[in-house]
Design a protein around this motif. Sequence first.
Motif, PDB file in Angstrom:
ATOM      1  N   CYS A 122       0.737  -1.190  -0.042  1.00 31.92           N
ATOM      2  CA  CYS A 122       0.219   0.146   0.102  1.00 31.92           C
ATOM      3  C   CYS A 122       0.757   1.243  -0.100  1.00 31.92           C
ATOM      4  O   CYS A 122       0.840   2.095   0.963  1.00 31.92           O
ATOM      5  CB  CYS A 122      -0.986  -0.071   1.193  1.00 31.92           C
ATOM      6  SG  CYS A 122      -2.090  -1.478   1.029  1.00 31.92           S
ATOM      7  N   TYR A 148      -4.680   5.912  -6.679  1.00 28.81           N
ATOM      8  CA  TYR A 148      -4.050   4.929  -5.864  1.00 28.81           C
ATOM      9  C   TYR A 148      -3.289   5.281  -4.896  1.00 28.81           C
ATOM     10  O   TYR A 148      -2.100   5.029  -4.747  1.00 28.81           O
ATOM     11  CB  TYR A 148      -3.650   3.740  -6.407  1.00 28.81           C
ATOM     12  CG  TYR A 148      -4.611   3.110  -7.722  1.00 28.81           C
ATOM     13  CD1 TYR A 148      -5.735   2.389  -7.429  1.00 28.81           C
ATOM     14  CD2 TYR A 148      -4.514   3.200  -8.997  1.00 28.81           C
ATOM     15  CE1 TYR A 148      -6.745   1.827  -8.261  1.00 28.81           C
ATOM     16  CE2 TYR A 148      -5.300   2.598  -9.937  1.00 28.81           C
ATOM     17  CZ  TYR A 148      -6.339   1.872  -9.547  1.00 28.81           C
ATOM     18  OH  TYR A 148      -7.364   1.539 -10.418  1.00 28.81           O
ATOM     19  N   GLU A 149      -3.721   6.245  -3.912  1.00 26.50           N
ATOM     20  CA  GLU A 149      -2.859   6.784  -2.723  1.00 26.50           C
ATOM     21  C   GLU A 149      -3.062   6.041  -1.733  1.00 26.50           C
ATOM     22  O   GLU A 149      -3.619   6.286  -0.535  1.00 26.50           O
ATOM     23  CB  GLU A 149      -3.155   8.297  -2.573  1.00 26.50           C
ATOM     24  CG  GLU A 149      -2.919   9.283  -3.829  1.00 26.50           C
ATOM     25  CD  GLU A 149      -1.497   9.278  -4.113  1.00 26.50           C
ATOM     26  OE1 GLU A 149      -0.637   8.950  -3.222  1.00 26.50           O
ATOM     27  OE2 GLU A 149      -1.100   9.507  -5.367  1.00 26.50           O
ATOM     28  N   ASP A 150      -2.626   4.671  -1.753  1.00 26.40           N
ATOM     29  CA  ASP A 150      -2.977   3.568  -0.951  1.00 26.40           C
ATOM     30  C   ASP A 150      -2.091   3.886   0.458  1.00 26.40           C
ATOM     31  O   ASP A 150      -2.478   3.419   1.655  1.00 26.40           O
ATOM     32  CB  ASP A 150      -2.561   2.322  -1.275  1.00 26.40           C
ATOM     33  CG  ASP A 150      -3.412   1.975  -2.707  1.00 26.40           C
ATOM     34  OD1 ASP A 150      -4.712   2.765  -2.400  1.00 26.40           O
ATOM     35  OD2 ASP A 150      -3.359   0.972  -3.296  1.00 26.40           O
ATOM     36  N   ASP A 152      -1.500   6.800   2.149  1.00 24.90           N
ATOM     37  CA  ASP A 152      -2.488   7.713   2.597  1.00 24.90           C
ATOM     38  C   ASP A 152      -3.543   6.979   3.242  1.00 24.90           C
ATOM     39  O   ASP A 152      -4.055   7.099   4.245  1.00 24.90           O
ATOM     40  CB  ASP A 152      -2.741   8.991   1.798  1.00 24.90           C
ATOM     41  CG  ASP A 152      -3.672   9.930   2.547  1.00 24.90           C
ATOM     42  OD1 ASP A 152      -3.241  10.481   3.638  1.00 24.90           O
ATOM     43  OD2 ASP A 152      -4.895  10.007   2.265  1.00 24.90           O
ATOM     44  N   GLY A 153      -3.982   5.991   2.190  1.00 25.20           N
ATOM     45  CA  GLY A 153      -5.313   5.368   2.636  1.00 25.20           C
ATOM     46  C   GLY A 153      -4.991   4.541   3.870  1.00 25.20           C
ATOM     47  O   GLY A 153      -5.826   4.363   4.816  1.00 25.20           O
ATOM     48  N   ARG A 157      -7.478   5.913   6.493  1.00 21.46           N
ATOM     49  CA  ARG A 157      -8.783   5.176   6.329  1.00 21.46           C
ATOM     50  C   ARG A 157      -8.710   3.711   5.702  1.00 21.46           C
ATOM     51  O   ARG A 157      -8.912   3.552   4.699  1.00 21.46           O
ATOM     52  CB  ARG A 157      -9.480   6.101   5.152  1.00 21.46           C
ATOM     53  CG  ARG A 157      -8.799   6.373   3.732  1.00 21.46           C
ATOM     54  CD  ARG A 157      -9.641   7.276   2.924  1.00 21.46           C
ATOM     55  NE  ARG A 157      -8.727   7.575   1.688  1.00 21.46           N
ATOM     56  CZ  ARG A 157      -7.561   8.533   1.629  1.00 21.46           C
ATOM     57  NH1 ARG A 157      -7.273   9.173   2.720  1.00 21.46           N
ATOM     58  NH2 ARG A 157      -6.996   8.446   0.745  1.00 21.46           N
ATOM     59  N   LEU A 161      -9.951   1.348   2.597  1.00 20.38           N
ATOM     60  CA  LEU A 161      -9.009   0.904   1.640  1.00 20.38           C
ATOM     61  C   LEU A 161      -9.013  -0.793   1.399  1.00 20.38           C
ATOM     62  O   LEU A 161      -9.221  -1.207   0.324  1.00 20.38           O
ATOM     63  CB  LEU A 161      -7.410   1.199   2.086  1.00 20.38           C
ATOM     64  CG  LEU A 161      -6.287   0.606   1.254  1.00 20.38           C
ATOM     65  CD1 LEU A 161      -6.441   0.805  -0.122  1.00 20.38           C
ATOM     66  CD2 LEU A 161      -5.031   0.969   1.991  1.00 20.38           C
ATOM     67  N   ASP A 164     -11.923  -1.470  -0.614  1.00 21.24           N
ATOM     68  CA  ASP A 164     -11.713  -1.028  -2.213  1.00 21.24           C
ATOM     69  C   ASP A 164     -10.785  -2.034  -2.880  1.00 21.24           C
ATOM     70  O   ASP A 164     -11.047  -2.508  -3.874  1.00 21.24           O
ATOM     71  CB  ASP A 164     -11.074   0.341  -2.303  1.00 21.24           C
ATOM     72  CG  ASP A 164     -10.786   0.803  -3.839  1.00 21.24           C
ATOM     73  OD1 ASP A 164     -11.712   0.831  -4.595  1.00 21.24           O
ATOM     74  OD2 ASP A 164      -9.511   0.777  -3.977  1.00 21.24           O
TER      75      ASP A 164
END
Length: 399
Positions: A122, A148-150, A152-153, A157, A161, A164
């Motif tokens: 991520c 896809y800023e995973d 930060d995800g 959050r 994520l 998703d």
Amino acid sequence: MKITAIETLRTKEFANVLWVRVHTDAGIVGLGETFYGAGAVEAHIHDTLAQRLLGKNPLHIEAHSREMVALPMAQSSTGVEYRAASAIDIALWDVFGKVCDQPVHQMMGGLCRDKLRVYNTCAGTGYVRSNNIKPVENWSLDKPEGRYEDLDGFMNRADALAEDLLANGITAMKIWPFDPIAHENQGLFITAAQMKKGVEPFEKIRKAVGDKIDIMVEFHSLWNLPAAKVIARELEQYKPMWYEDPIKMNSPQALGEYARSTDVWVCASETLGSRWPYKDMLDHDALSVAMVDICWSGGLTEARKIASLAETWHRPFAPHDCIGPVGFAAAIHASFSQPNTLIQESVRAFYRGWYTELVTVVPKIEGGYVYPMEGPGLGVELLPAVFERSDLIVRKSEA
């Protein structure tokens, strides 16, 4: 057939990536890649390795592999010498496949499966993009750019994520929420408040999706042994799939103690070069999963030996990938050719993002699986636009 030239290419924008092109008198050009310290690796290739390889038969891959790491300073590390050897080795396998008009995975023994499960590391689109490769500082969290800023995800959050990823068929994810804490405390200790903060993403993921997704935990070798064991015990309730590089990978004894302290698998390690330190770890029952970075550990030649070594100890193999697009392709060829491959690392922020700016093909990933690369050799080339970039730095050694 002879090697007539060795060419390196790097750019200022993708400062960590170094490509190597091995030219032959048959007109076949092999492509390889490594990552980190591109300028230093470039210098070693041209100042030291080129004179050992020019004029030689590119198909003598095993001999060249041994020659490149026979230097006194190249002792089972992922330093400049091994990264340089890795890039050239990958390029030689690309030549081999092109000569035989077969994919590299066929040259390594053929497919062991038709598709392979992937997990999503991520990271975000800006992760490891700069030369400032340090924990936390290289995350580029202040510059979200894409879908896809995973990273930060998972930090903010993780529940959304995970949902998703599952919606896209991806059933495993790797996160590293303890890195900022290790950076703050030099990896020496963790407070109760910090522990609570570190486990938040795990709580959110399990509450949102239950056990539908596997969670790998990356620690980037940032902790000392006592603190790492405390964190391991706390996380066990969330049923992680593995703990990766919890401490520095320079003590099989210490890692063995860590492994005995938890029921969660220990994954190690992208930081190890050559098969020798893996044997030390296996001798000490210190690892459950053998992770190898193809671009750092000696290339495809050494990777398949490490995979075989792990199989001898009844351990699975799991190639690392959080680097560049050619290395990713090479890792996938290795994964499909080894019978004990467990899962393939991938970064959707990369293969759906900046990889597409650089290479002709990215691996097919659908429904949580990657499929074999097609075409001779690696099946991937640099895009013509790469050679036209204003920030491109090219160096060439010729026979």
